[in-house]
Design a protein around this motif. Structure first.
Motif, PDB file in Angstrom:
ATOM      1  N   GLU A   1      48.620  15.774  12.731  1.00 39.61           N
ATOM      2  CA  GLU A   1      48.529  14.359  13.099  1.00 39.61           C
ATOM      3  C   GLU A   1      48.181  13.461  11.906  1.00 39.61           C
ATOM      4  O   GLU A   1      47.897  12.288  12.080  1.00 39.61           O
ATOM      5  CB  GLU A   1      47.482  14.164  14.207  1.00 39.61           C
ATOM      6  N   LEU A   2      48.163  14.029  10.709  1.00 36.18           N
ATOM      7  CA  LEU A   2      47.917  13.182   9.542  1.00 36.18           C
ATOM      8  C   LEU A   2      49.246  12.635   9.036  1.00 36.18           C
ATOM      9  O   LEU A   2      50.302  13.222   9.286  1.00 36.18           O
ATOM     10  CB  LEU A   2      47.239  14.000   8.439  1.00 36.18           C
TER      11      LEU A   2
ATOM     12  N   HIS B   1      35.341  16.453   9.033  1.00 37.05           N
ATOM     13  CA  HIS B   1      35.828  17.389  10.034  1.00 37.05           C
ATOM     14  C   HIS B   1      37.097  16.817  10.641  1.00 37.05           C
ATOM     15  O   HIS B   1      38.014  17.527  10.993  1.00 37.05           O
ATOM     16  CB  HIS B   1      34.818  17.531  11.177  1.00 37.05           C
ATOM     17  N   GLU B   2      37.041  15.509  10.788  1.00 39.78           N
ATOM     18  CA  GLU B   2      38.133  14.809  11.458  1.00 39.78           C
ATOM     19  C   GLU B   2      39.463  15.043  10.772  1.00 39.78           C
ATOM     20  O   GLU B   2      40.463  15.334  11.409  1.00 39.78           O
ATOM     21  CB  GLU B   2      37.855  13.313  11.452  1.00 39.78           C
TER      22      GLU B   2
ATOM     23  N   SER C   1      40.614  18.572  11.319  1.00 44.69           N
ATOM     24  CA  SER C   1      41.015  18.737  12.712  1.00 44.69           C
ATOM     25  C   SER C   1      42.398  18.119  12.943  1.00 44.69           C
ATOM     26  O   SER C   1      43.275  18.731  13.561  1.00 44.69           O
ATOM     27  CB  SER C   1      39.935  18.080  13.581  1.00 44.69           C
ATOM     28  N   ALA C   2      42.583  16.917  12.419  1.00 41.15           N
ATOM     29  CA  ALA C   2      43.871  16.236  12.580  1.00 41.15           C
ATOM     30  C   ALA C   2      44.961  16.933  11.768  1.00 41.15           C
ATOM     31  O   ALA C   2      46.128  16.954  12.160  1.00 41.15           O
ATOM     32  CB  ALA C   2      43.742  14.775  12.154  1.00 41.15           C
TER      33      ALA C   2
ATOM     34  N   ASP D   1      46.327  19.727  13.709  1.00 37.50           N
ATOM     35  CA  ASP D   1      47.181  19.239  14.790  1.00 37.50           C
ATOM     36  C   ASP D   1      48.460  18.571  14.287  1.00 37.50           C
ATOM     37  O   ASP D   1      49.259  18.096  15.089  1.00 37.50           O
ATOM     38  CB  ASP D   1      46.403  18.225  15.651  1.00 37.50           C
TER      39      ASP D   1
ATOM     40  N   ILE E   1      39.704  26.883  17.365  1.00 36.85           N
ATOM     41  CA  ILE E   1      40.824  26.395  18.170  1.00 36.85           C
ATOM     42  C   ILE E   1      41.521  27.552  18.883  1.00 36.85           C
ATOM     43  O   ILE E   1      41.860  27.458  20.067  1.00 36.85           O
ATOM     44  CB  ILE E   1      41.812  25.598  17.289  1.00 36.85           C
TER      45      ILE E   1
END
Lengths: 170, 263
Positions: free
Chosen positions: B19-20, B9-10, B13-14, B17, B49
């Motif tokens: 953020e990867l 999930h992480e 999710s990232a 955003d 979201i």
């Protein structure tokens, strides 16, 4: 010089008061406590403004605010003592799942606010900081004082929990 | 590789955003195009979201809070650059008169230094008008619903202990009911940037807020002022500064103050 400092504070930090108040409301869940803590945080921010070395004012202010919230809650009353353990509260923990279900079955069925209120503060704060304040993971990590990896996992878990709840109430 | 992606999930999710790392983001993007399970999860995540962003409450700070913050800031010095002025520079902004006032001011400063009066004390000396503003703002705020007291009791044995652990000193809470000033309760408020004790009494329909905090300044006689229909009386004695504020008429407030000061 200090006049400039004051003006700069007025122009860049004071306008962030809605963001500060929003986070305080979500963390403390009490209008009056939130107001008191925002005032305290602003005072602290102002006192140390000269040593603020640039960067994102919002992240800086919210860091101070968050600390004030936790201090306030710790010192004033045990309004919300939710021990949080990353292992214990893993995604598949059935006890936690049951808590979510209970939350939805309560009178405020389906109300996101009501469900949020029952989440540990660590979840609420990452949600507010990300979804409302749109801070980067790095800034959220700064504000909450945890590593970026923890921000990532908390945010994923918080969203996952909300997803389940939204789905059940749909 | 896809097995590793499946479970997180992480990562998704990232990914949403941004953020990867670019490499990881590319992997996820590629995986999503081929994996039904993950792409379904991805869409659910997007919907969650969106729901969060639409429904998470944004609060607007009330005007009274904005005013309080401004008042508090105006009454408080900012601490100057730590490297330049380690400790004593904090009150510089608050003391323009030091640089204008010449010899008298210099004498005051050296007297303050000589007698070991600290930063806090010198702030107290110069910030009286601001303290007055804080005290008045606090009094006005206390008249709004639910703001008056944190501990509501007419018994001083309930009110006095309530302050324990909330403040670094214990305020005097005399019983003045027989003299016509029943105790209403107490609260902690902020004046001049520090938490202070407020003990609340009443007289008919009027409320009286009594502020007190420890001070290192010497005794000062009663000073009476009237602002916007409120009467304020302040004095310092035996290391405690007190402010009494009410819309009660000046003579009755004066009697109350004398009772308080002598108890």
């Amino acid at each position: 010089m200090s006049q400039n400092l004051h003006e700069r504070f007025e122009q860049t930090v004071l306008p962030l008061i809605d963001d500060a108040y929003t986070l305080a409301r979500h963390l403390l869940r009490d209008e009056h406590d939130a107001q008191d803590v925002v005032q305290e945080a602003y005072l602290r921010a102002w006192r140390y403004y000269a040593s603020f070395r640039g960067g994102d004012e919002r992240a800086w202010l919210l860091t101070i605010l968050r600390n004030c919230c936790y201090t306030w809650r710790g010192g004033r009353r045990d309004a919300e003592h939710v021990p949080f353990d990353e292992e214990l509260h893993g995604l598949d923990a059935s006890s936690r799942y049951a808590a979510d279900v209970r939350a939805v079955d309560d009178s405020d069925r389906g109300s996101l606010e009501a469900v949020l209120g029952r989440l540990p503060a660590q979840f609420r704060e990452v949600l507010v900081l990300r979804e409302l304040d749109e801070l980067s993971y790095k800034d959220i990590a700064r504000v909450t004082g945890v590593p970026v990896g923890t921000v990532m996992s908390r945010l994923a878990r918080a969203r996952e929990r909300l997803r389940r709840v939204l789905k059940r109430s749909a | 590789m896809s097995q590793a992606l499946h479970s997180t999930h992480e990562a998704l999710s990232a990914y949403v955003d941004g953020e990867l790392t670019p490499d990881r983001a590319r992997e996820v993007a590629e995986h999503l195009t081929t994996c039904m399970q993950c792409s379904a999860e991805y869409e659910t995540l997007l919907a969650t979201i969106a729901a969060l962003r639409a429904n998470l409450e944004r609060y607007q700070a009330p005007d009274v809070l904005r005013a309080r913050v401004r008042t508090a800031i105006a009454a408080t010095p900012s601490i100057s650059e730590p490297a330049a002025r380690p400790e004593g520079g904090a009150s510089r902004r608050r003391r323009p008169w030091v640089w204008q006032g010449g010899i008298a001011a210099a004498l005051l400063v050296s007297a303050a230094l000589g007698s070991g009066i600290t930063l806090l004390a010198s702030r107290g000396r110069t910030s009286t008008p601001d303290v007055a503003a804080d005290v008045l703002a606090s009094h006005v705020r206390s008249l709004m619903p639910d703001h008056l007291t944190d501990v509501r009791s007419s018994d001083q044995h309930n009110v006095k202990p309530w302050f324990n652990g909330r403040l670094d000193y214990s305020p005097n809470v005399p019983r003045l009911e027989e003299q016509g000033f029943p105790l209403v309760g107490g609260r902690v408020d902020y004046v001049g940037g520090r938490p202070v004790a407020v003990v609340v009494y009443s007289r008919r329909q009027h409320l009286i807020n009594v502020f007190s905090w420890p001070t290192r300044l010497g005794d000062a006689p009663l000073g009476v002022t009237a602002t916007n229909g409120y009467n304020m009386i302040h004095w310092r004695s035996r290391g405690v500064e007190r402010w009494v504020v009410s819309d009660l008429n000046a003579s009755e407030l004066r009697s109350f103050t004398e009772l308080l000061a002598s108890s």
